[in-house]
Write a protein that holds these residues in place. Structure first.
Motif, PDB file in Angstrom:
ATOM      1  N   GLU A  70     -33.126  27.853  -7.607  1.00 49.44           N
ATOM      2  CA  GLU A  70     -32.335  27.756  -8.842  1.00 49.44           C
ATOM      3  C   GLU A  70     -32.994  28.509  -9.992  1.00 49.44           C
ATOM      4  O   GLU A  70     -32.324  29.220 -10.758  1.00 49.44           O
ATOM      5  N   ARG A  71     -34.322  28.384 -10.122  1.00 53.20           N
ATOM      6  CA  ARG A  71     -35.013  29.048 -11.227  1.00 53.20           C
ATOM      7  C   ARG A  71     -34.915  30.560 -11.128  1.00 53.20           C
ATOM      8  O   ARG A  71     -34.614  31.246 -12.111  1.00 53.20           O
ATOM      9  N   ARG A  72     -35.160  31.098  -9.926  1.00 52.29           N
ATOM     10  CA  ARG A  72     -35.129  32.556  -9.788  1.00 52.29           C
ATOM     11  C   ARG A  72     -33.696  33.092  -9.853  1.00 52.29           C
ATOM     12  O   ARG A  72     -33.475  34.195 -10.354  1.00 52.29           O
ATOM     13  N   LEU A  73     -32.736  32.343  -9.344  1.00 51.07           N
ATOM     14  CA  LEU A  73     -31.348  32.756  -9.484  1.00 51.07           C
ATOM     15  C   LEU A  73     -30.966  32.877 -10.955  1.00 51.07           C
ATOM     16  O   LEU A  73     -30.203  33.770 -11.343  1.00 51.07           O
ATOM     17  N   ALA A  74     -31.515  31.997 -11.774  1.00 52.53           N
ATOM     18  CA  ALA A  74     -31.218  32.037 -13.204  1.00 52.53           C
ATOM     19  C   ALA A  74     -31.846  33.244 -13.890  1.00 52.53           C
ATOM     20  O   ALA A  74     -31.404  33.632 -14.984  1.00 52.53           O
ATOM     21  N   LEU A  75     -32.853  33.847 -13.267  1.00 55.05           N
ATOM     22  CA  LEU A  75     -33.482  35.033 -13.844  1.00 55.05           C
ATOM     23  C   LEU A  75     -32.643  36.289 -13.637  1.00 55.05           C
ATOM     24  O   LEU A  75     -32.802  37.277 -14.371  1.00 55.05           O
ATOM     25  N   LEU A  76     -31.753  36.282 -12.651  1.00 59.01           N
ATOM     26  CA  LEU A  76     -30.991  37.476 -12.303  1.00 59.01           C
ATOM     27  C   LEU A  76     -30.013  37.841 -13.419  1.00 59.01           C
ATOM     28  O   LEU A  76     -29.502  36.967 -14.128  1.00 59.01           O
ATOM     29  N   PRO A  77     -29.710  39.138 -13.574  1.00 59.99           N
ATOM     30  CA  PRO A  77     -28.648  39.529 -14.504  1.00 59.99           C
ATOM     31  C   PRO A  77     -27.324  38.876 -14.111  1.00 59.99           C
ATOM     32  O   PRO A  77     -27.085  38.546 -12.947  1.00 59.99           O
ATOM     33  N   GLU A 121     -29.020  27.677  -0.712  1.00 63.47           N
ATOM     34  CA  GLU A 121     -27.591  27.950  -0.664  1.00 63.47           C
ATOM     35  C   GLU A 121     -26.809  27.113  -1.674  1.00 63.47           C
ATOM     36  O   GLU A 121     -25.830  27.599  -2.265  1.00 63.47           O
ATOM     37  N   ALA A 122     -27.214  25.862  -1.894  1.00 59.47           N
ATOM     38  CA  ALA A 122     -26.526  25.028  -2.878  1.00 59.47           C
ATOM     39  C   ALA A 122     -26.713  25.595  -4.277  1.00 59.47           C
ATOM     40  O   ALA A 122     -25.767  25.621  -5.085  1.00 59.47           O
ATOM     41  N   ALA A 123     -27.912  26.063  -4.584  1.00 61.77           N
ATOM     42  CA  ALA A 123     -28.172  26.648  -5.898  1.00 61.77           C
ATOM     43  C   ALA A 123     -27.410  27.951  -6.071  1.00 61.77           C
ATOM     44  O   ALA A 123     -26.903  28.248  -7.164  1.00 61.77           O
ATOM     45  N   ALA A 124     -27.310  28.738  -5.000  1.00 64.42           N
ATOM     46  CA  ALA A 124     -26.546  29.991  -5.072  1.00 64.42           C
ATOM     47  C   ALA A 124     -25.064  29.705  -5.293  1.00 64.42           C
ATOM     48  O   ALA A 124     -24.397  30.410  -6.070  1.00 64.42           O
ATOM     49  N   ARG A 125     -24.519  28.687  -4.641  1.00 63.99           N
ATOM     50  CA  ARG A 125     -23.118  28.314  -4.849  1.00 63.99           C
ATOM     51  C   ARG A 125     -22.900  27.888  -6.301  1.00 63.99           C
ATOM     52  O   ARG A 125     -21.902  28.267  -6.934  1.00 63.99           O
ATOM     53  N   GLY A 143     -21.952  38.028  -6.994  1.00 62.65           N
ATOM     54  CA  GLY A 143     -21.568  37.714  -5.624  1.00 62.65           C
ATOM     55  C   GLY A 143     -22.757  37.622  -4.701  1.00 62.65           C
ATOM     56  O   GLY A 143     -23.898  37.946  -5.083  1.00 62.65           O
ATOM     57  N   VAL A 144     -22.497  37.176  -3.493  1.00 67.47           N
ATOM     58  CA  VAL A 144     -23.533  37.006  -2.466  1.00 67.47           C
ATOM     59  C   VAL A 144     -23.021  37.589  -1.160  1.00 67.47           C
ATOM     60  O   VAL A 144     -21.853  37.401  -0.799  1.00 67.47           O
ATOM     61  N   ALA A 145     -23.886  38.307  -0.459  1.00 67.84           N
ATOM     62  CA  ALA A 145     -23.622  38.731   0.922  1.00 67.84           C
ATOM     63  C   ALA A 145     -24.669  38.068   1.800  1.00 67.84           C
ATOM     64  O   ALA A 145     -25.867  38.146   1.510  1.00 67.84           O
ATOM     65  N   ILE A 146     -24.222  37.420   2.853  1.00 66.00           N
ATOM     66  CA  ILE A 146     -25.162  36.629   3.653  1.00 66.00           C
ATOM     67  C   ILE A 146     -24.898  36.822   5.141  1.00 66.00           C
ATOM     68  O   ILE A 146     -23.764  36.732   5.608  1.00 66.00           O
ATOM     69  N   ASP A 147     -25.978  37.114   5.862  1.00 67.44           N
ATOM     70  CA  ASP A 147     -25.927  37.311   7.311  1.00 67.44           C
ATOM     71  C   ASP A 147     -26.779  36.275   8.040  1.00 67.44           C
ATOM     72  O   ASP A 147     -26.698  36.157   9.254  1.00 67.44           O
ATOM     73  N   ALA A 148     -27.620  35.540   7.304  1.00 65.22           N
ATOM     74  CA  ALA A 148     -28.510  34.539   7.900  1.00 65.22           C
ATOM     75  C   ALA A 148     -28.436  33.275   7.053  1.00 65.22           C
ATOM     76  O   ALA A 148     -28.474  33.344   5.823  1.00 65.22           O
ATOM     77  N   TYR A 149     -28.351  32.119   7.727  1.00 67.73           N
ATOM     78  CA  TYR A 149     -28.012  30.866   7.056  1.00 67.73           C
ATOM     79  C   TYR A 149     -29.057  29.793   7.348  1.00 67.73           C
ATOM     80  O   TYR A 149     -29.765  29.845   8.350  1.00 67.73           O
ATOM     81  N   PRO A 184     -24.570  27.914  13.764  1.00 67.16           N
ATOM     82  CA  PRO A 184     -23.540  28.480  12.884  1.00 67.16           C
ATOM     83  C   PRO A 184     -23.447  27.700  11.572  1.00 67.16           C
ATOM     84  O   PRO A 184     -23.739  26.492  11.536  1.00 67.16           O
ATOM     85  N   PRO A 185     -22.979  28.359  10.489  1.00 68.10           N
ATOM     86  CA  PRO A 185     -23.068  27.776   9.141  1.00 68.10           C
ATOM     87  C   PRO A 185     -21.871  26.911   8.769  1.00 68.10           C
ATOM     88  O   PRO A 185     -21.245  27.094   7.716  1.00 68.10           O
ATOM     89  N   SER A 186     -21.538  25.946   9.619  1.00 65.08           N
ATOM     90  CA  SER A 186     -20.334  25.142   9.400  1.00 65.08           C
ATOM     91  C   SER A 186     -20.396  24.354   8.100  1.00 65.08           C
ATOM     92  O   SER A 186     -19.353  24.042   7.503  1.00 65.08           O
ATOM     93  N   ALA A 187     -21.604  24.019   7.641  1.00 65.89           N
ATOM     94  CA  ALA A 187     -21.735  23.221   6.423  1.00 65.89           C
ATOM     95  C   ALA A 187     -22.253  24.025   5.242  1.00 65.89           C
ATOM     96  O   ALA A 187     -22.576  23.456   4.193  1.00 65.89           O
ATOM     97  N   SER A 188     -22.342  25.338   5.378  1.00 64.00           N
ATOM     98  CA  SER A 188     -22.886  26.153   4.286  1.00 64.00           C
ATOM     99  C   SER A 188     -21.968  26.100   3.075  1.00 64.00           C
ATOM    100  O   SER A 188     -20.757  26.336   3.190  1.00 64.00           O
ATOM    101  N   PRO A 189     -22.511  25.842   1.881  1.00 62.01           N
ATOM    102  CA  PRO A 189     -21.676  25.846   0.671  1.00 62.01           C
ATOM    103  C   PRO A 189     -21.248  27.244   0.250  1.00 62.01           C
ATOM    104  O   PRO A 189     -20.410  27.383  -0.646  1.00 62.01           O
ATOM    105  N   LEU A 190     -21.795  28.276   0.890  1.00 61.73           N
ATOM    106  CA  LEU A 190     -21.448  29.644   0.516  1.00 61.73           C
ATOM    107  C   LEU A 190     -20.248  30.181   1.297  1.00 61.73           C
ATOM    108  O   LEU A 190     -19.440  30.941   0.768  1.00 61.73           O
TER     109      LEU A 190
END
Length: 319
Positions: A218-225, A241-245, A255-261, A265-271
């Motif tokens: 969450e902290r580093r995501l907040a640093l991004l433009p 993933e929850a912080a990215a959502r 936006g986010v591009a994701i190939d690894a979770y 399989p990512p059935s419960a991924s919030p992304l």
């Protein structure tokens, strides 16, 4: 000798030249029957009597390895070893190898392709046209922006080269490499927080270790433009993933591009399913060319170890 082969992309072609050469060298070859990475319990059932494994993304835990009464080598079909308990393998006299560089180009090309897919909303536009709609596209250009690379190994350096080729300025973070590596590539070295602050695109290319889990939190995501794009073609768990959502929902990143979770399989991924997320099924290394290179290299490593010779690609050897 008996060898278990588990990578799904390799098992889909049971009569391939690579597997035929393996059969000639070892005798019996058993293929993963599930069409997905094998679980710990499935490996516990499959490993007794096996001398070697060509390993995909299966869970080679200490308990799974304890069931292997004859196992001498786990040859990873890929570069990551986070799914193999290296300490347990070492204690049991099992050599673990990997295929460094074999899929680097494939992963690098996917990372750049996913960046364009997010920036221009390509999957959404394609789905709309297929459905008979004719929407007005809206996206953003990449030229002139800063492309941050987290992890400057073989894949990271290829990504940086391609970022420069599309008119972006690459910068990179990697605490494990000397300054000379960055200087030779003509790429500015940054600390991770500074890289986050400056990156219009941030692409992850590091292994999953205890110290890298939720590296992008969450902290580093907040640093991004505010218009930043995050790309993960490395390992699940590097992004919270929850912080990215939450950052997407709040409009703090583009936006986010994701190939690894975190779970596959990512059935419960919030992304997965978010309109500004592009998702692919851990397919970064799955080009025809990369599959051929990984097959050849992992089989060569396995045969080398079974012959009693040392593999140059060993990452864990017996005590």
């Amino acid at each position: 000798m008996k060898v278990l082969v588990t990578p799904t992309s390799l098992c889909r072609q049971p009569d391939s030249a690579a597997l035929e050469s393996l059969r000639r060298a070892v005798g019996e070859v058993v293929l993963n029957p599930f069409g997905r990475p094998m679980t710990e319990s499935e490996l516990i059932d499959a490993l007794p009597g096996v001398d070697g494994v060509i390993a995909g993304l299966d869970d080679y835990s200490a308990d799974a390895l304890a069931a292997a009464d004859r196992l001498r080598v786990v040859a990873r079909y890929g570069v990551g070893t986070n799914n193999v308990d290296l300490d347990a393998a070492r204690a049991r006299g099992i050599v673990v190898t990997r295929t460094p560089g074999a899929n680097a180009l494939a992963v690098a090309e996917l990372a750049v392709g996913l960046t364009f897919a997010v920036a221009r909303g390509i999957p959404r536009l394609d789905a709309a046209v297929r459905a008979g709609d004719w929407p007005r596209g809206e996206g953003r250009e990449l030229t002139g922006g800063v492309f941050g690379v987290v992890g400057f190994g073989a894949i990271g350096r290829l990504v940086a080269e391609r970022a420069r080729g599309i008119g972006m300025t690459p910068i990179a973070y990697d605490p494990m490499l000397p300054d000379e590596v960055f200087a030779a590539a003509g790429v500015e070295r940054c600390d991770l927080d500074d890289l986050c602050r400056r990156s219009d695109v941030l692409s992850l290319h590091v292994p999953l270790l205890p110290e890298t889990r939720h590296l992008l939190d969450e902290r580093r995501l907040a640093l991004l433009p505010a218009d930043a794009i995050v790309v993960n073609t490395a390992r699940g768990g590097l992004i919270d993933e929850a912080a990215a959502r939450a950052a997407l929902d709040a409009g703090r990143i583009y936006g986010v591009a994701i190939d690894a979770y975190e779970t596959e399989p990512p059935s419960a991924s919030p992304l997965v399913g978010h309109p500004r997320v592009v998702s692919t099924p851990h397919s970064g290394g799955h080009t025809r060319e990369a599959v051929a290179r990984m097959s050849e290299q992992s089989i060569d490593d396995l045969i080398t170890v079974l012959r009693g010779e040392a593999s140059p690609n060993a990452v864990s050897s017996p005590l």
